[in-house]
Design an enzyme around this catalytic site. Sequence first.
Site, PDB file in Angstrom:
ATOM      1  N   SER A 182       2.846   4.898  -4.060  1.00  0.00           N
ATOM      2  CA  SER A 182       1.514   4.816  -3.477  1.00  0.00           C
ATOM      3  C   SER A 182       0.387   4.768  -4.490  1.00  0.00           C
ATOM      4  O   SER A 182      -0.695   4.270  -4.186  1.00  0.00           O
ATOM      5  CB  SER A 182       1.290   6.006  -2.535  1.00  0.00           C
ATOM      6  N   HIS A 210       4.682   2.681   2.233  1.00  0.00           N
ATOM      7  CA  HIS A 210       3.872   1.555   1.753  1.00  0.00           C
ATOM      8  C   HIS A 210       4.655   0.254   1.678  1.00  0.00           C
ATOM      9  O   HIS A 210       4.162  -0.736   1.137  1.00  0.00           O
ATOM     10  CB  HIS A 210       3.275   1.905   0.390  1.00  0.00           C
ATOM     11  N   LYS A 245      -0.432   3.151   8.258  1.00  0.00           N
ATOM     12  CA  LYS A 245      -0.821   2.263   7.156  1.00  0.00           C
ATOM     13  C   LYS A 245      -0.764   0.817   7.649  1.00  0.00           C
ATOM     14  O   LYS A 245      -1.701   0.352   8.265  1.00  0.00           O
ATOM     15  CB  LYS A 245       0.059   2.535   5.943  1.00  0.00           C
TER      16      LYS A 245
END
Length: 397
Positions: A182, A210, A245
Site C-alpha cells: 500500500s 490494493h 478501495k
Amino acid sequence: MTSLQDFLEARLAEGRAQQLYRYHKLLTAAPGPLAVVDGRELVTFSSNDYLGLATHPEVIAAQQRGAALGAGATASHLVNGHFEIHQQLQNKIAEVTGREAALLFGSGYMANVGVISALVGRGDVVVQDKLNHASLIDGGRISGADYLRFAHNDVAALEIQLQRAREKRDGKILLAVDGVYSMDGDTAPLAEMAGLCKQYDAWLMVDEAHGFGVMGSEQFPSAGSAAAAGLDQDTAPIIMGTLGKAAGNGGAFVAGSRALIDYLTQFARTYIYTTGMPPAVAAGNLRALEFMQELPLREALNTRIRYFRQRAAAYSLPLENSTSAIQPLLLGCEKTVLAVSEQLQQSGFLVGAIRPPTVPAGTARLRITLSAAHSEAQIDGLLSALATALQSVAVPV
C-alpha cells in the site's frame, strides 16, 4: 506517578515536535476525483477509489435501494444479521475471484486478524514480509503462533525463514503477504512464494486490498494480484480483499474453498462477534462488482498509470518503480514531505504525506494514487505543481 492526562499530552507533544502528528481533513463528500476539502475544492490524488466507483451514480443508487432493507443488519451474521443481499454479494465475490465461496467482514483489518487467529495458534508459525500491512502483523502477533519475518520481497530470505519454521515446528505454517504493497505500490513475487509454500508445506494467504478490482488474469480480470501471477484456489488458498478501495464502498471479504469459508464461519472471532455489514453497503458493493465485470474500468486505470509515468519521466521526477495505481515519491524527511504536500494543496491538489509509523523512519513520502476517473489534464496539472513544489523546497529532480 504519571497521570493519564500528563502521559497523553506528553506523547502528543512529542509527535508534533517530530512532525509526526496527523490531522483529519474534512470532506463534504467522497472525492471523485474533485472534492471539497476543508472548504476548498481540490483535485484529489490521495484516495484508494481506483476505479472511480465511490461516486458512481448507479452505485450510490444501489446503496439507496439497499437502505430500504434496513439502516443496519441489527445483529451478527450468525444470530439474525445475514440478509439475502449479503449472500448475493458473497456469491458475486466468489465468482469474481474464481473461488468456491466467500465470507464478508467489517473491514480488512478485522478480516486479517480474524483469519490468522482462526487458522494458527500456539505450536504453529506465521511468516510475514517486513513491510506487511499492520493488520497482518497484528493478526500474527495476536494468534499466539511463532512469528518470523523476512526482508521485503526477498524470496531467498523467505526460504530461509520457511526452512527455520519447518525445522522448528511440526505444526502449521502460514505465509501471509500483501499482494500489492500500500505504501510502495510494488507487487509480491507470488508465483515464487507459492512454489516455496508447496515445497515447505505452508499455506499462502494474500492480502488483495490494493490488488482486488485492478489486477487479474484473462479469466478473472478483477480477482487481484494472485490471479495476475497465475495462482488459483489450490496455489493461493486464502485471499483477503477489501471493498472500500477499488469497489468504492466498505467492508472486506475472504475467498477460498467451501471448507475454508465454512471453517471461518465457525471459528473467526472477528466475524462471529460483530454486527453484520449494513444492507445498503452490501447492495452498493454488489453493483460495484457488477461494474467491474461490465465496464473497462481496469483498462482505463492502466491507461492513466502509463500516462502518469510517461509524463513524470519528462519532468525527471524521482518516482519509485511501481506499475500499480500507487505511485510513491520518497523524500525521506518528514518536514520536507509536509512542506511539499502543503504547497501542492495551495496549488489545488491533495496528495497524502506519509510519515512514520506508517512507513519506516527515513522513508517519508508523497503517496500519489491514481484513478480511472482522473483526466490527463488533471495529471498534467499535478505533475507541473509537483515539479514546482520540489524545486521550491530544494529537493533535487
